[in-house]
Design an enzyme around this catalytic site. Structure first.
Site: not given
Lengths: 304, 183
Positions: B135, B138, B150, B172
């Protein structure tokens, strides 16, 4: 981004370049097994002796390791039932193992996502995806059937529409143009106008679906098919060679995952775009979106 | 990331009686290279209970969290014990603003007890850390990743949470660092 399949392994392998058949042995195992190739005893090896006899100079090796021992780095799929070795030097071409397409490899799917053999229907975040059909970005599937191309809505498309009240098709033998209206679907939240992904002649419309529209929701890739078109050669090429708007079957899983993620962006909340982890999309979208939100979703995903 | 900012670990309800916050703090400091602070929320989750779903509306709680975001905090990650949902999903382990400030993680469905199994504190902690990283990822603009190893890969159920990796993949991680540099 790392695009290699996680099951792609590399290993140092040893083999005898004097032996007529290349038998690979993991390099480490040479030491564990106290192999004669890495000891002076290689001088007694019949292959070495035969090769040595062929040499013009005629003098023997004075090295501890056999000069015919070759070491090469190879790549192989760790989960494929047969270990097929490929020299790493020859592994420069793009193939599913070295691109994002590995997620559609049957061997990868079977291990990473449960049992699924090629040619079967799989599930992507709760949505069925048939990998024997072609997909179009407007959430239509297409399949060649008896010289014609059958077309229907994919599982995600039927979910967006929800309960369907009525579906209208063009008349039989009518010519339809690419990107021009093909289907008119009336639902409780409004009407969707679906354009034809290809030009052709409408040969059949599914009369069963006209009578019972719930077939579209319950069996979208089977009894819920919609129309059959006869296409000109150029249009068939467009379909089979992945023309604009078509999604190649190996990339369909990724495309559908991206489409599901895109829902969050389209259904922007009062605090902007949010993303989440967990759960499946609910069964009936109609109950949680307003009429105008539904209209935006249909325009974005089905009428684009 | 600007100096003197921090990631606020926002405890909603009695979450800290169940989970180990020290490990959460250490992970965030290490992975996001940021200072952390722990704060206690004044949000009452019951205000966001949906009786028809018997769950708590995640996005509405995030909206409230924005009002509680301290001026000197770069991000806020809420931890809650209540079962969360967003209207289009059956449930969520967590939700976050994409490239925004707030995210939330529920550990209701991260507990073995939810599935009728004996409690396992270490497993709960591992799952919670994955979801917190996901989270917060994000909030730094990261979207879902197709690589199962991942931590940004999507999880539809608890098995997916356990199957996915606990770290960011190379791609990422690179995006995360770039996002942090830009802040």
């Amino acid at each position: 981004m790392e695009t290699y399949c996680p099951f792609l392994k590399d290993e140092k392998m040893a083999f005898c370049k004097g032996f007529p058949v290349r038998k690979m042995l993991p390099y480490d195992r040479l030491y564990h097994q106290d192999n004669i190739c890495i000891k002076e005893e290689h001088l007694t090896c019949p292959v070495y002796r035969a090769k040595d006899a062929e040499r013009l100079s005629g003098h023997s090796s004075n090295k501890k390791v056999c000069p015919y021992l070759e070491v090469e780095e190879v790549l192989f799929c760790e989960v494929y039932p047969v270990k097929k070795m490929i020299p790493s030097s020859a592994f420069k071409l793009e193939c599913p193992c070295t691109t994002e397409a590995y997620i559609d490899c049957p061997a990868y799917c079977q291990i990473a996502q449960g049992d699924r053999a090629s040619g079967e229907t799989m599930t992507v975040r709760g949505f069925l995806l048939d990998d024997t059909v072609y997909y179009h970005r407007g959430h239509l599937w297409l399949q060649r059937v008896n010289g014609k191309v059958r077309l229907g809505l994919d599982d995600f498309g039927q979910w967006l529409l929800g309960d369907i009240d009525k579906i209208s098709f063009p008349r039989r033998k009518e010519h339809v143009e690419r990107n021009k209206p093909l289907l008119r679907i009336r639902c409780s939240h409004g009407t969707a106008e679906i354009a034809s992904p290809l030009s052709g002649t409408l040969m059949n419309a599914n009369e069963e679906v006209r009578r019972d529209t719930s077939l579209i929701n319950t069996d979208p890739y089977g009894a819920g098919w919609l129309v059959e078109l006869r296409l000109a050669e150029a249009e068939l090429d467009r379909l089979e060679q992945g023309g604009e708007g078509f999604i190649a079957t190996p990339g369909a899983r990724r495309w559908l995952e991206d489409e599901i993620d895109r829902l969050h962006g389209v259904l922007e909340t009062e605090i902007g775009i949010t993303m989440s982890d967990g759960g499946q999309l609910i069964d009936t979208l109609r109950d949680v979106v307003t009429q105008s939100q539904w209209g935006i979703l249909i325009k974005t995903f089905l009428e684009n | 990331m600007k100096k003197d900012t921090y990631i606020d670990i926002h405890i909603i309800g009695e979450a800290d009686t169940v989970i180990g916050l020290r490990e959460v703090e250490e992970t965030i400091r290490k992975e996001f290279r940021s200072a952390t602070k722990i704060s206690r929320s004044t949000i009452n989750p019951e205000n966001f209970y949906d009786p028809s779903r018997k769950q708590y509306h995640s996005t509405k709680i995030l909206k409230e969290m924005l009002d509680e975001l301290p001026a000197d905090a770069s991000k806020m990650i809420g931890i809650i014990s209540h079962d969360l949902f967003i209207p289009i999903l059956t449930f969520v382990f967590g939700e976050a603003q994409l490239d925004g400030n707030v995210g939330i993680v529920s550990f209701a469905r991260l507990q073995q007890e939810f599935y009728g199994l004996p409690p396992n504190q270490a497993l709960l902690q591992r799952r919670l850390i994955k979801e917190i990283k996901h989270e917060l990822g994000h909030t730094f603009g990261l979207i879902h990743c197709s690589l199962r190893e991942c931590v940004m890969s999507v999880a539809n159920n608890i098995a997916d949470v356990d199957a996915k990796g606990s770290t960011f993949c190379e791609g990422c991680n690179e995006l995360l660092r770039r996002s942090q540099k830009g802040q």
